[in-house]
Design a protein around this motif. Structure first.
Motif, PDB file in Angstrom:
ATOM      1  N   ASP A  52       0.856  -1.184   0.000  1.00  0.00           N
ATOM      2  CA  ASP A  52       0.000   0.000   0.000  1.00  0.00           C
ATOM      3  C   ASP A  52       0.898   1.241   0.000  1.00  0.00           C
ATOM      4  N   GLY A  54      -0.146   4.376   1.037  1.00  0.00           N
ATOM      5  CA  GLY A  54      -0.476   5.276   2.137  1.00  0.00           C
ATOM      6  C   GLY A  54      -0.138   4.686   3.483  1.00  0.00           C
ATOM      7  N   ASP A  59       5.957   7.333   2.747  1.00  0.00           N
ATOM      8  CA  ASP A  59       5.205   7.037   1.535  1.00  0.00           C
ATOM      9  C   ASP A  59       5.679   5.709   0.955  1.00  0.00           C
ATOM     10  N   SER A  79      -3.299   0.254  -3.907  1.00  0.00           N
ATOM     11  CA  SER A  79      -3.523   1.587  -3.360  1.00  0.00           C
ATOM     12  C   SER A  79      -4.859   2.162  -3.779  1.00  0.00           C
ATOM     13  N   ARG A  81      -5.092   5.280  -4.433  1.00  0.00           N
ATOM     14  CA  ARG A  81      -4.754   6.414  -5.285  1.00  0.00           C
ATOM     15  C   ARG A  81      -4.995   6.048  -6.747  1.00  0.00           C
ATOM     16  N   HIS A  82      -5.819   6.835  -7.425  1.00  0.00           N
ATOM     17  CA  HIS A  82      -6.201   6.508  -8.799  1.00  0.00           C
ATOM     18  C   HIS A  82      -5.525   7.407  -9.833  1.00  0.00           C
ATOM     19  N   ALA A  83      -4.885   8.503  -9.408  1.00  0.00           N
ATOM     20  CA  ALA A  83      -4.303   9.446 -10.359  1.00  0.00           C
ATOM     21  C   ALA A  83      -3.180   8.784 -11.150  1.00  0.00           C
ATOM     22  N   GLU A  86       0.431   9.387 -10.046  1.00  0.00           N
ATOM     23  CA  GLU A  86       0.880   8.638  -8.874  1.00  0.00           C
ATOM     24  C   GLU A  86       1.216   7.195  -9.253  1.00  0.00           C
ATOM     25  N   LYS A  87       0.444   6.633 -10.191  1.00  0.00           N
ATOM     26  CA  LYS A  87       0.764   5.290 -10.674  1.00  0.00           C
ATOM     27  C   LYS A  87       2.123   5.292 -11.362  1.00  0.00           C
ATOM     28  N   THR A 100      -5.638  -0.911  -8.039  1.00  0.00           N
ATOM     29  CA  THR A 100      -6.330   0.110  -7.265  1.00  0.00           C
ATOM     30  C   THR A 100      -7.405  -0.512  -6.377  1.00  0.00           C
TER      31      THR A 100
END
Length: 226
Positions: A52, A54, A59, A79, A81-83, A86-87, A100
């Protein structure tokens, strides 16, 4: 048995993963923060890490970088996080795949199996050496040497390099690369190719901004020139 390191600070997710993985005969270690993950990885040498991003103390990208300092173990990011940036950051740091949340257990298990399979040596591997003016690829030993130093590649980076090297001088289509390295479900994920080709160029090309060996054929695919 395949050993999995699960790294997540949500107890219910860790519990679900541990139960499902042990039911499928995996050995499982679990950490709830980044420091614990790095310590467990060094002590237990997992075959795959499910991570993960987060975490409470650091980080997840920093954990990836910490692992990549000494191991090529497959890392699957899990994670919320979908942006896309960030991937890409996680993949660029050395992750091999990105799932995700919320996720399907069957999909995660399939991604894990594929990552572990890519990391395994292939029986009867051709023992040929491929040399360029900048680096040497040993297909049998799954090693790359540049200026007398072995270059660390992730299993996914190696698999992509291997496909290109075995097709030296020939254009390999984006679809073929995605299917061979990541599987049929990734036939349209061309951003994966951009990220990983950039990583190979940074690690292996003398001048990554003007590559001589990893050539992009715009809109079509990539070609390796020895």
């Amino acid at each position: 048995m395949t050993r999995v390191l699960v790294v997540d600070d949500e107890p219910q997710i860790v519990r679900a993963l541990v139960i499902n993985l042990k039911a499928r005969k995996y050995e499982v270690d679990a950490a709830h923060d980044g420091a614990g993950a790095l310590e467990l990885a060094a002590a237990r040498h997992p075959d795959v890490v499910v991570l993960d991003l987060g975490l409470p103390d650091m980080d997840g990208v920093e954990v990836i970088k910490g692992l990549r300092g000494w191991t090529r173990v497959p890392i699957i990011v899990l994670s919320a996080r979908h942006a896309s940036d960030e991937k890409v950051e996680a993949l660029d740091a050395g992750a091999d795949d990105y799932v995700t949340k919320p996720f399907g257990m069957d999909e995660l298990l399939a991604r894990m199996r594929a990552a572990v399979r890519r990391a395994e040596p292939v029986a009867g591997e051709d023992d040929s050496l491929v040399a360029t003016d900048a680096f040497t690829v040993d297909l049998a030993a799954k090693k790359v040497n540049k200026d007398g130093v072995d270059i660390r590649l992730t299993p996914t980076e190696w698999h992509l390099l291997e496909v290109l090297v075995r097709n030296a001088g020939r254009l390999v289509s984006q679809t073929q690369l995605l299917q061979e390295v990541w599987g049929p479900a990734y036939r349209t994920e061309t951003n994966y190719l951009r990220v990983y080709l950039a990583q190979l160029r940074r690690k292996l090309e003398a001048d990554p901004s003007h590559p001589r060996h990893f050539i992009t054929e715009a809109g079509m695919g990539y070609r390796f020139e020895p």
